[in-house]
Design a protein around this motif. Structure first.
Motif, mmCIF file in Angstrom:
data_model
loop_
_atom_site.group_PDB
_atom_site.id
_atom_site.type_symbol
_atom_site.label_atom_id
_atom_site.label_comp_id
_atom_site.label_asym_id
_atom_site.label_seq_id
_atom_site.Cartn_x
_atom_site.Cartn_y
_atom_site.Cartn_z
ATOM 1 N N THR A 11 0.833 -1.199 0.000
ATOM 2 C CA THR A 11 0.000 0.000 0.000
ATOM 3 C C THR A 11 0.869 1.251 0.000
ATOM 4 O O THR A 11 0.615 2.208 -0.741
ATOM 5 C CB THR A 11 -0.932 0.001 1.224
ATOM 6 N N ALA A 12 1.930 1.234 0.837
ATOM 7 C CA ALA A 12 2.851 2.384 0.888
ATOM 8 C C ALA A 12 3.546 2.568 -0.454
ATOM 9 O O ALA A 12 3.722 3.701 -0.934
ATOM 10 C CB ALA A 12 3.865 2.198 2.012
ATOM 11 N N ALA A 13 3.933 1.461 -1.091
ATOM 12 C CA ALA A 13 4.579 1.534 -2.408
ATOM 13 C C ALA A 13 3.584 2.075 -3.435
ATOM 14 O O ALA A 13 3.931 2.892 -4.305
ATOM 15 C CB ALA A 13 5.092 0.169 -2.827
ATOM 16 N N GLY A 14 2.319 1.663 -3.364
ATOM 17 C CA GLY A 14 1.287 2.164 -4.276
ATOM 18 C C GLY A 14 1.043 3.644 -4.074
ATOM 19 O O GLY A 14 0.888 4.405 -5.039
ATOM 20 N N VAL A 15 1.014 4.053 -2.773
ATOM 21 C CA VAL A 15 0.830 5.475 -2.472
ATOM 22 C C VAL A 15 2.007 6.275 -3.008
ATOM 23 O O VAL A 15 1.834 7.353 -3.599
ATOM 24 C CB VAL A 15 0.649 5.680 -0.948
ATOM 25 N N ASP A 16 3.230 5.747 -2.842
ATOM 26 C CA ASP A 16 4.417 6.444 -3.359
ATOM 27 C C ASP A 16 4.364 6.577 -4.884
ATOM 28 O O ASP A 16 4.717 7.615 -5.439
ATOM 29 C CB ASP A 16 5.693 5.711 -2.929
ATOM 30 N N SER A 17 3.948 5.495 -5.554
ATOM 31 C CA SER A 17 3.885 5.560 -7.020
ATOM 32 C C SER A 17 2.804 6.554 -7.469
ATOM 33 O O SER A 17 2.985 7.288 -8.443
ATOM 34 C CB SER A 17 3.638 4.185 -7.630
ATOM 35 N N VAL A 18 1.671 6.605 -6.760
ATOM 36 C CA VAL A 18 0.617 7.579 -7.087
ATOM 37 C C VAL A 18 1.121 8.996 -6.855
ATOM 38 O O VAL A 18 0.872 9.905 -7.663
ATOM 39 C CB VAL A 18 -0.665 7.293 -6.272
ATOM 40 N N ARG A 19 1.840 9.209 -5.751
ATOM 41 C CA ARG A 19 2.414 10.540 -5.482
ATOM 42 C C ARG A 19 3.406 10.934 -6.578
ATOM 43 O O ARG A 19 3.429 12.077 -7.030
ATOM 44 C CB ARG A 19 3.104 10.561 -4.115
#
Length: 153
Positions: A11-19
């Motif tokens: 989830t953190a990696a997904g949030v980072d990629s979205v950011r």
């Protein structure tokens, strides 16, 4: 617990990629905005240059108009002189000579051609400015098309 930590990392990696994608989109937007501002400045500069150039051109056009008026006046006076000469000669002779008839026909034809020439000159004056505007608009459209295509890639 390990599964929750893995899910949390994903989830953190997904949030980072979205950011990261959002920052890239913001950067592309800022570049496009800066490009549009630069294009606006370039177009304003071009308009100023055209207005300065057209003011000089307006002065030249004014002189040309005055010169044309004087040429037309001179031509009218010459035609009037020929008409008066022909009238004087025709009044001294009983019937018009063939030379007199030819001169009258040529005077009428000359007047018609001068009028047509004036109309064509007026149309011709407008063409250079229209051509410059068309070339300018074409280059702007081409540049913007290229920018859109590069952004889509």
């Amino acid at each position: 617990l390990a599964q929750e930590q893995d899910a949390h990392r994903r989830t953190a990696a997904g949030v980072d990629s979205v950011r990261l994608e959002a920052e890239e989109a913001r950067a592309h937007f800022q570049v496009a905005l800066a490009t549009e501002r630069a294009e606006t400045v370039r177009l304003r500069s071009l308009v100023r240059k055209l207005s300065v150039a057209s003011s000089g051109q307006a002065l030249v056009d004014d002189y040309e108009r005055q010169l044309e008026k004087l040429k037309k006046r001179n031509a009218r006076l010459q035609r009037r002189n020929v008409q008066l000469e022909l009238a004087r000669r025709s009044s001294t002779t009983a019937k018009p000579t063939p030379l007199l008839r030819v001169a009258k026909r040529q005077a009428k034809e000359l007047k018609r051609l001068e009028t047509e020439n004036d109309l064509l000159k007026k149309k011709n004056r407008k063409l250079p400015l229209a051509l410059r505007i068309a070339k300018s608009q074409t280059s702007v459209a081409t540049r913007r098309t290229n920018e859109v295509q590069s952004h889509q890639k």
